[in-house]
Design a protein around this motif. Structure first.
Motif, PDB file in Angstrom:
ATOM      1  N   ALA A  19       0.858  -1.189   0.000  1.00  0.00           N
ATOM      2  CA  ALA A  19       0.000   0.000   0.000  1.00  0.00           C
ATOM      3  C   ALA A  19       0.889   1.232   0.000  1.00  0.00           C
ATOM      4  O   ALA A  19       1.487   1.589   1.014  1.00  0.00           O
ATOM      5  CB  ALA A  19      -0.914  -0.002   1.223  1.00  0.00           C
ATOM      6  N   ASP A  29      -0.529   4.049  -1.318  1.00  0.00           N
ATOM      7  CA  ASP A  29      -1.635   4.858  -1.829  1.00  0.00           C
ATOM      8  C   ASP A  29      -1.954   6.062  -0.948  1.00  0.00           C
ATOM      9  O   ASP A  29      -3.095   6.533  -0.905  1.00  0.00           O
ATOM     10  CB  ASP A  29      -2.880   3.994  -2.056  1.00  0.00           C
ATOM     11  CG  ASP A  29      -3.294   3.160  -0.841  1.00  0.00           C
ATOM     12  OD1 ASP A  29      -2.463   2.991   0.079  1.00  0.00           O
ATOM     13  OD2 ASP A  29      -4.429   2.659  -0.824  1.00  0.00           O
ATOM     14  N   SER A  41      -5.049   6.140   2.562  1.00  0.00           N
ATOM     15  CA  SER A  41      -4.930   4.801   2.004  1.00  0.00           C
ATOM     16  C   SER A  41      -6.204   3.958   2.128  1.00  0.00           C
ATOM     17  O   SER A  41      -6.685   3.685   3.224  1.00  0.00           O
ATOM     18  CB  SER A  41      -3.776   4.066   2.689  1.00  0.00           C
ATOM     19  OG  SER A  41      -3.719   2.722   2.276  1.00  0.00           O
ATOM     20  N   ARG A  67      -5.052   0.487   3.567  1.00  0.00           N
ATOM     21  CA  ARG A  67      -4.825   0.527   5.025  1.00  0.00           C
ATOM     22  C   ARG A  67      -6.146   0.400   5.762  1.00  0.00           C
ATOM     23  O   ARG A  67      -6.268  -0.350   6.738  1.00  0.00           O
ATOM     24  CB  ARG A  67      -4.132   1.836   5.401  1.00  0.00           C
ATOM     25  CG  ARG A  67      -3.812   1.966   6.888  1.00  0.00           C
ATOM     26  CD  ARG A  67      -3.204   3.320   7.195  1.00  0.00           C
ATOM     27  NE  ARG A  67      -4.177   4.399   6.999  1.00  0.00           N
ATOM     28  CZ  ARG A  67      -3.866   5.672   6.821  1.00  0.00           C
ATOM     29  NH1 ARG A  67      -2.594   6.043   6.783  1.00  0.00           N
ATOM     30  NH2 ARG A  67      -4.808   6.590   6.668  1.00  0.00           N
ATOM     31  N   LEU A 117       2.659  -1.534   4.339  1.00  0.00           N
ATOM     32  CA  LEU A 117       2.418  -0.113   4.128  1.00  0.00           C
ATOM     33  C   LEU A 117       3.748   0.622   4.052  1.00  0.00           C
ATOM     34  O   LEU A 117       4.657   0.355   4.848  1.00  0.00           O
ATOM     35  CB  LEU A 117       1.604   0.501   5.279  1.00  0.00           C
ATOM     36  CG  LEU A 117       0.344  -0.204   5.779  1.00  0.00           C
ATOM     37  CD1 LEU A 117      -0.317   0.637   6.863  1.00  0.00           C
ATOM     38  CD2 LEU A 117      -0.615  -0.476   4.655  1.00  0.00           C
ATOM     39  N   ALA A 152       1.073   6.166   3.559  1.00  0.00           N
ATOM     40  CA  ALA A 152       0.123   5.168   4.058  1.00  0.00           C
ATOM     41  C   ALA A 152       0.545   4.662   5.433  1.00  0.00           C
ATOM     42  O   ALA A 152      -0.302   4.310   6.263  1.00  0.00           O
ATOM     43  CB  ALA A 152       0.023   3.995   3.083  1.00  0.00           C
TER      44      ALA A 152
END
Length: 417
Positions: free
Chosen positions: A165, A167, A171, A174, A293, A297
């Protein structure tokens, strides 16, 4: 059923760097980017010395330096007498890593994407978002991939040994994994906007000098043809600023930067103000079985010091160095994932602690209309012992425990002809 060894959600600096490094290690990796391109305003554009050195180690330094950019060589603060004091002097660091590069993030991301596409095990899927996590029916709570959706609405499951992740601070993955960050208090938000940059102003901006007036702070970053401007004020002010209207906001900017008065008509609406709800947080555990992560994130950073991109890139380098071999051999374990957090926790915690101190000692009094006493003390020390300005420069430029490119990812610099 589509499969890959590692799927990275998010084509930002952390995701693209991780994709490039893993591909150079021979790992099959797929990066998902929900947008059709990287062209988005008001993303972090400060590329610090640690990242520039990393790009050199990857053989990308020449191409990086050819990108449109400005170089910042010192950080200054204005004083009551009108003379700024240098708090961090990057010129005291060893060349060629004696500056911070201001580079549009989309140019950096395109550079990384182009370098990664050369690798046969790399795939970049644009206009494709990771919308959720896939479970593994045979292994209980293990994550086994992601659900994806294209901009055209086509949904597909992508199975992988590892989901990363990358993002961002909001997130999706997450949240899907039930991992919640611990939030630290932040006293301000930031409003980003553009102003024209005149032809006569197209030279280098050697210093970054924040402007303080009353309860407001303003920073401007040079770009080709425009300034990217950050206006700081207390948290919760967004509704009031917009209700006051654009003319009142222009007056605020003019008070902080009188030299911008001749171009403020370019701001026509408060819709052109992009508010960043500033966060400072950290997830206690950065992984679950099959999920890791990194970057925002795992730990959202304050804009103080502009270190967010560089810490995210450092996470990606550490993850690639520690996970490439077990991924390539399909023997990744939960302890492998835990090693990434252990390696990156100390530098992350140190930088976040420094940001919290800056918030308390500088931003809180400044946003209350007071001259921060800490600034006066630091200014006096910097004037008396100029060499001390290397310390904050070193911390900003490289951070604690900076990463180097793993051997498998290094490439010689291209030979100029």
């Amino acid at each position: 059923m589509p499969t890959t060894t590692c799927v990275v959600a998010g084509g930002g600096p952390a995701g693209m760097m991780l994709g490039l490094l893993l591909a150079r290690a021979g790992v099959e990796v797929t990066v998902l980017e929900k947008h059709a391109d990287f062209l988005r305003d008001f993303r972090g554009d400060t590329v610090h010395a640690s990242t520039i050195r990393l790009l050199d180690e990857l053989g990308l330094g020449t191409e990086f330096r050819a990108l449109p950019q400005s170089r910042l060589q010192n950080l200054e603060l204005p004083q009551r007498d009108g003379h700024p004091v240098t708090l961090g002097d990057f010129r005291r660091l060893p060349a060629p890593y004696d500056y911070v590069a201001m580079v549009p993030q989309w140019d950096l991301l395109n550079l990384l994407a182009d370098a990664a596409r050369v690798e046969p095990t790399f795939t970049l899927r644009m206009s494709t978002a990771a919308t959720g996590l896939l479970g593994d029916a045979e292994h209980g709570e293990r994550i086994a991939g992601v659900r994806t959706r294209t901009a055209g609405g086509i949904e597909e499951d992508l199975h992988a040994d590892l989901v990363v992740a990358a993002d961002g601070r909001g997130s999706v993955l997450r949240a899907a994994a039930g991992l919640t960050p611990h939030e630290y208090p932040v006293p301000f938000d930031t409003w980003w906007f553009r102003l024209p940059r005149l032809e006569s102003e197209q030279g280098e901006q050697a210093a970054l000098v924040p402007r303080l007036a009353g309860e407001e702070i303003l920073l401007s970053f040079p770009r080709t043809g425009y300034f990217q401007v950050a206006y700081f004020n207390r948290k919760g002010m967004d509704g009031r600023l917009r209700a006051e209207g654009i003319e009142r906001f222009r007056e605020r900017v003019a008070r902080l930067r009188p030299d911008f008065t001749d171009r403020l008509e370019a701001l026509t609406s408060t819709d052109e103000l992009h508010m960043l709800d500033v966060k400072l947080n950290r997830v206690p555990c950065w992984h679950r079985d099959g999920l890791l992560l990194i970057g925002d994130a795992a730990h959202a950073m304050s804009p103080a010091g502009g270190v967010g991109i560089n810490l995210a890139v450092q996470d990606a380098v550490a993850a690639a160095a520690l996970l490439a071999e077990p991924l390539r051999e399909h023997r990744l374990t939960v302890p492998d994932l835990a090693r990434v957090r252990r390696r990156r926790l100390v530098p992350t915690a140190v930088i976040q602690a420094a940001q919290r101190v800056l918030h308390r000692l500088v931003f809180v009094p400044a946003l209350a209309g007071r001259t921060p006493s800490a600034v006066r003390v630091v200014a006096a020390v910097a004037r008396a012992v100029p060499s001390v300005t290397r310390i904050p420069a070193q911390l900003i430029a490289f951070g604690p425990l900076p990463e180097h490119a793993p051997d498998f990812a290094r490439r010689p610099a291209p030979v100029s002809r």
